[in-house]
Design a protein around this motif. Structure first.
Motif, PDB file in Angstrom:
ATOM      1  N   GLY A 120     -40.587  12.498   4.150  1.00 35.41           N
ATOM      2  CA  GLY A 120     -40.881  13.333   2.849  1.00 35.41           C
ATOM      3  C   GLY A 120     -40.753  12.327   1.689  1.00 35.41           C
TER       4      GLY A 120
ATOM      5  N   ASP B 115     -45.991  13.384   1.915  1.00 34.28           N
ATOM      6  CA  ASP B 115     -45.239  13.038   3.154  1.00 34.28           C
ATOM      7  C   ASP B 115     -46.025  11.750   3.827  1.00 34.28           C
ATOM      8  OD1 ASP B 115     -47.090  14.426   5.141  1.00 34.28           O
ATOM      9  OD2 ASP B 115     -46.234  16.024   3.945  1.00 34.28           O
TER      10      ASP B 115
ATOM     11  N   ARG C 148     -42.403  13.811  10.175  1.00 34.55           N
ATOM     12  CA  ARG C 148     -42.839  13.391   8.647  1.00 34.55           C
ATOM     13  C   ARG C 148     -41.493  12.621   7.978  1.00 34.55           C
ATOM     14  NH1 ARG C 148     -43.833  17.680   5.298  1.00 34.55           N
ATOM     15  NH2 ARG C 148     -42.304  19.032   6.247  1.00 34.55           N
TER      16      ARG C 148
ATOM     17  N   TRP D  48     -36.785  20.062   2.194  1.00 36.02           N
ATOM     18  CA  TRP D  48     -36.812  19.161   3.320  1.00 36.02           C
ATOM     19  C   TRP D  48     -35.532  19.196   4.157  1.00 36.02           C
ATOM     20  CZ3 TRP D  48     -38.716  14.956  -0.586  1.00 36.02           C
ATOM     21  CH2 TRP D  48     -40.025  14.891  -0.651  1.00 36.02           C
TER      22      TRP D  48
ATOM     23  N   VAL E 158     -38.992  17.091   9.050  1.00 37.97           N
ATOM     24  CA  VAL E 158     -38.722  15.941   8.273  1.00 37.97           C
ATOM     25  C   VAL E 158     -37.376  15.049   8.915  1.00 37.97           C
ATOM     26  CG1 VAL E 158     -38.150  15.300   5.900  1.00 37.97           C
ATOM     27  CG2 VAL E 158     -39.721  17.163   6.451  1.00 37.97           C
TER      28      VAL E 158
END
Length: 380
Positions: free
Chosen positions: A22, A12, A20, A50, A56
């Motif tokens: 992914g 990530d 983040r 995710w 994410v």
């Protein structure tokens, strides 16, 4: 997160606001990131994780190296499976294509922004991955194709649906000839959204990580942030010259036909002298006659159906191509013995019996017995 049996690297990138992005990297550079069953299953599992992780904000999908995003499915493994006993072969084929098409559908319907870095070769199964992304990114060195005419399969991974979303006749021409497209062609035909020069990849990653994704998991704010990042680096003016678009009227005349036999005859008799058209004619002339008929039939059948319906039909037809069609012979000639002299089951496209085409297009399963019966029935 990579394991020996699953050559996909998961990592990530941290964003400025503590979230983040992914990152999934198909890590099989030696095979041009050909899509194995273990890769498909690992990618599907990680996408699920995710999807439910509020930290994410987006997903980035790419291939290792600078030669290919993904050159297609692992057809060598398919060939080897077909050399075993009938039930084992059938089970592997169903498992492989069910997993691949379910993954393709997941990409098309993924609730978070998904960017596919379609650098280098993008063919067959790679086209299925790229087509499903919300942000389909190509570079000046991207080469795309659905080349199944050369191996005895047919354009699958949702191509029965997405080739129909092009101007009339263009998708049929691509299916019949396996024509290779560049980034400009992909943009013209709606197969790509943005061109980002390969050397600007790191700049794009930096822009994505600096972007302000806003509070919570607001999908619209996330999309705005990604569009702003892409605007910093994307430049369609750097695409190579179009190969297809200048010939679009000509191609549409060639494919304005009542059936596959007529269309193929028109393409093969085309007197125009052009390197790109010449290569396409040769590929069709040497390709699998049964593939041409099946590709044409699937495009006709799915002119107005959903993606889920197309993928369900494709699973059945892919199984039939493996067990009843020319796929094993095509793979043998191209990748196993490499003699490039396949012995197709029919000499010409017009020689394929209509009854055989009709039979192969019939579904192997009915109703809820279909392995992909749940596609398109998701709630919420």
């Amino acid at each position: 997160m990579t394991t020996p049996s699953s050559p996909v690297r998961f990592s990530d990138w941290p964003t400025r606001d503590g979230r983040r992005i992914g990152v999934a990297t198909l890590d099989a550079e030696a095979s041009l990131n050909a899509l194995t069953l273990s890769m498909i299953e690992a990618l599907d599992q990680q996408l699920t994780a995710w999807q439910h992780d509020d930290s994410v904000v987006a997903v980035w999908l790419e291939g290792a190296g600078d030669r290919a995003f993904c050159a297609g499915g692992d057809i060598v493994a398919l060939y080897r499976a077909l050399q075993g006993d009938a039930q084992t072969a059938r089970d592997y084929v169903v498992r492989y294509f069910s997993a691949e098409y379910a993954l393709d559908y997941r990409l098309h319907t993924y609730p978070k922004p998904l960017l596919a870095w379609g650098d280098g070769i993008v063919m067959g199964g790679g086209m299925g991955l790229l087509a499903g992304a919300r942000h389909r990114l190509v570079t000046e060195r991207t080469r795309l194709a659905m080349p199944e005419i050369s191996i005895g399969l047919y354009p699958d991974v949702g191509a029965s649906w997405f080739l129909n979303r092009m101007p009339p006749g263009i998708g049929a021409y691509l299916a019949l000839t396996g024509a290779q497209l560049n980034a400009r062609d992909a943009l013209d035909l709606g197969l790509a959204d943005q061109l980002v020069p390969a050397q600007r990849r790191e700049a794009l990653i930096g822009a994505l990580c600096r972007a302000d994704y806003g509070p919570g998991s607001d999908a619209l704010l996330n999309e705005r942030a990604i569009h702003a990042a892409l605007a910093e680096v994307a430049d369609r003016n750097l695409a190579p010259p179009a190969q297809l678009w200048p010939w679009r009227d000509h191609i549409q005349r060639l494919t304005s036909a009542a059936d596959a036999g007529q269309a193929c005859a028109a393409i093969l008799a085309d007197p125009e002298q052009n390197d790109w058209l010449d290569a396409n004619r040769r590929r069709l002339a040497e390709g699998c006659p049964l593939t041409a008929q099946l590709a044409w039939g699937m495009l006709q059948r799915h002119r107005h159906t959903s993606l889920a319906q197309a993928l369900r039909d494709e699973l059945s037809l892919s199984l039939r191509c493996c067990l009843e069609g020319d796929l094993a012979e095509g793979v043998r000639a191209l990748l196993i013995d490499k003699d490039k002299r396949p012995q197709w089951s029919h000499a010409k496209v017009a020689a394929v019996p209509p009854a055989q085409i009709e039979a192969m297009l019939q579904s192997v399963w009915q109703g809820d017995d279909h392995p992909l019966a749940a596609l398109g029935r998701e709630k919420g």
